[in-house]
Design an enzyme around this catalytic site. Sequence first.
Site, PDB file in Angstrom:
ATOM      1  N   GLU A  11       0.799  -1.052   0.027  1.00 22.39           N
ATOM      2  CA  GLU A  11      -0.086   0.042  -0.013  1.00 22.39           C
ATOM      3  C   GLU A  11       0.773   1.411   0.085  1.00 22.39           C
ATOM      4  O   GLU A  11       1.510   1.367   0.958  1.00 22.39           O
ATOM      5  CB  GLU A  11      -0.817  -0.070   1.222  1.00 22.39           C
ATOM      6  CG  GLU A  11      -1.602   1.448   1.534  1.00 22.39           C
ATOM      7  CD  GLU A  11      -2.354   1.452   2.857  1.00 22.39           C
ATOM      8  OE1 GLU A  11      -3.009   2.378   3.102  1.00 22.39           O
ATOM      9  OE2 GLU A  11      -2.238   0.226   3.503  1.00 22.39           O
ATOM     10  N   ASP A  24      -7.926   2.228   6.645  1.00 19.59           N
ATOM     11  CA  ASP A  24      -7.915   2.151   5.079  1.00 19.59           C
ATOM     12  C   ASP A  24      -7.145   0.940   4.714  1.00 19.59           C
ATOM     13  O   ASP A  24      -7.224   0.403   3.694  1.00 19.59           O
ATOM     14  CB  ASP A  24      -6.996   3.548   4.878  1.00 19.59           C
ATOM     15  CG  ASP A  24      -7.725   4.777   4.872  1.00 19.59           C
ATOM     16  OD1 ASP A  24      -8.975   4.351   4.599  1.00 19.59           O
ATOM     17  OD2 ASP A  24      -7.101   5.795   4.736  1.00 19.59           O
ATOM     18  N   ASP A  67      -4.260  -0.046   9.790  1.00 22.48           N
ATOM     19  CA  ASP A  67      -5.891   1.056  10.152  1.00 22.48           C
ATOM     20  C   ASP A  67      -6.935   0.513   9.333  1.00 22.48           C
ATOM     21  O   ASP A  67      -7.065  -0.186   8.289  1.00 22.48           O
ATOM     22  CB  ASP A  67      -5.176   2.389  10.003  1.00 22.48           C
ATOM     23  CG  ASP A  67      -4.579   2.715   8.369  1.00 22.48           C
ATOM     24  OD1 ASP A  67      -4.883   1.637   7.547  1.00 22.48           O
ATOM     25  OD2 ASP A  67      -3.820   3.576   8.283  1.00 22.48           O
ATOM     26  N   ASP A 118      -1.390  -1.059   5.771  1.00 18.71           N
ATOM     27  CA  ASP A 118      -1.164  -0.280   6.994  1.00 18.71           C
ATOM     28  C   ASP A 118      -2.212  -0.914   7.995  1.00 18.71           C
ATOM     29  O   ASP A 118      -3.278  -1.523   7.557  1.00 18.71           O
ATOM     30  CB  ASP A 118      -1.484   1.130   7.012  1.00 18.71           C
ATOM     31  CG  ASP A 118      -0.310   1.661   6.532  1.00 18.71           C
ATOM     32  OD1 ASP A 118       0.777   1.709   6.492  1.00 18.71           O
ATOM     33  OD2 ASP A 118      -0.529   3.083   5.893  1.00 18.71           O
TER      34      ASP A 118
END
Length: 642
Positions: free
Chosen positions: A431, A508, A506, A504
């Site tokens: 990402e 997203d 998180d 990540d």
Amino acid sequence: MQKSYTVSDIEVMEGLEAVRRRPGMYIGTTGSRGLHHLLWEIVDNSIDEAANGHADKVEVILLPDGSISVEDNGRGIPVGLHPELKISGVEVIMTKLHAGGKFSDSNYAYAGGLHGVGAAVVNALSKWTTVEVFLDGKHYYQRYSSYVKNGKIYAGVPDEALKVIGKASKHGTKTTFMPDGEIFDETNIHFDQVAKRLKTLAYLVEGITITLRDQRQKPEKTVQYNFVGGLADYVSAMNENKKTINEIPIKISGERDGIQVSVAMQYTEGTEENVTSFVNNISTPDGGMHVTGFRSAVTKTMTEFMQNNKEKISFEGDDFREGLAAAVSIKIKNAQFEGQTKTRLGNAAARVAVEAIVLEGLTEYFQDLNNAGVCQKIAEKAINAAKVREYTKKAKQVAREKLKADTAPLIGKLSSCTGRDYKKNELFIVEGDSAGGSAKSGRDRKFQAILPLRGKPLNVEKKKIEQVLANEEFRSIITALGCGFESTFNIKNLKYDKIIILADADQDGAHIRAILLTFFFRYYPELINTGHVYIAQPPLYSVAKRRQKTQYAHTEEQLEQLKKEMGRGCEVKRFKGLGEMNPEELWETTLDPENRVLLRVDVQDRLVADSIVSKLMGDDANPRKEYINLYANFNKIDNFKA
């Protein structure tokens, strides 16, 4: 000096000792999958009794002490003395490999399982096992144990001979076993996983009632499955969150040349074809001859039905199967599977039998005037599919040309590895450019390739195939994999053994992982089925202290434990994203095969997985909200090193 090799070095392992020495040879793994495999072997024996008309009830109980019992109301394991071995039939089955009643057709016309290996292997890998047989008004009992004495391994040894311990007003077999914690990495049987498997079996064996009880918790948790509609109910469940054309699934069954065939099919308003198949109640995720025969029958029936359509359109088989959900289940003697995992059926006779029976049944359905309205809608769907295919043919060709044209720019975007041994190479789909830069610098160039993504790719669950092919991110992935796409797919051309999603930790990052997993699930299911797709697990924290090696934590619990171990004065750093890690940290925590943690992506139940993907990634938001509110738990993850 070379060590001599003499006859005294040759070991002879008696009884089931070999199973305990090398359990992976018999159940594949000593992890959670292998643990549950023990249960499946015993359950499959009971299911075989039911599938052959000798039982209609199976009960599985997860007991408080960690043992598991499986009971059926079948004929009961034979209790008489074996003519050659001079021990009871129960003891033969529980202590001798390759012993059982499934090798000939006289006792079981159709059977799954490991054909005589299963029960003995379960016994060998358990601390203890008990077998109770209820037969001819008598209650028989025998117990087996595994232990080490004077340095010698005793596996699944009878404590005493089979004996009568009372009277019985019922008939059947009850097997109870305690998985050995010295063999398995964990001994916790997962209720939900067992429930899903038993539910599928209840769909496949009409008339059977399967009960699962979890007595490890109070109050006791119980589920019971009985599906009168069989495969028709299964297909309805497949399409639970989809709009259907024929509300009641088409159900076809019959027998040809000793092969029993059962099929249920239902058309949806979507475009995806979803065919699930089984042989002797064993899932065949890679299909085989029975699925080939089914698809051929659909094509032939629809071709005949569409001959009188007014529009001059040339159809292909895919046009007739657009939006089709189906379950194909056959019972066949001497099933021949490709590979030990039994994922693809190789019997050519199955293709002939399924094609003939489905062709006859589907033709009758289309000729029945009561079904005229549904048949017309299916025909209109096929016509529309053919038109779209022709219309997009040129667009697809352009997309393919773009794919070729993008190969040169991709070389600059993809940081490939220098190694040419594809069985060792790894592709990290990363990402963001920032994290991609760190990964490129920190990786081992010999076997690790890095492909950074810019932003979020398309959600393929909501897009047509031409839109997927036109998306730059997916074009890059397809080109990097090197194994083709859809009709050109060939797993032998795959350039990487591991395809690792690195995002990540998180929201997203979770969304990107979900999008990429949906892409692989819909367009590259074989890569998942063969264990090539992984999810990287970068740590959330680093814990450093002067003169001590920096440690990393993936969870809050691990963090607290590290802080406790390292003592006062340690410095805690929270990684907000991969971009915050320098190349050395990324290598040490996420890229290095010796230290990293990966999740291997696996599909244990295609029906459940398909339903979840449709709910979470489809157009309808309401099922998604309900699912998230009910099940979401972002703190629980099972990791393993790879």
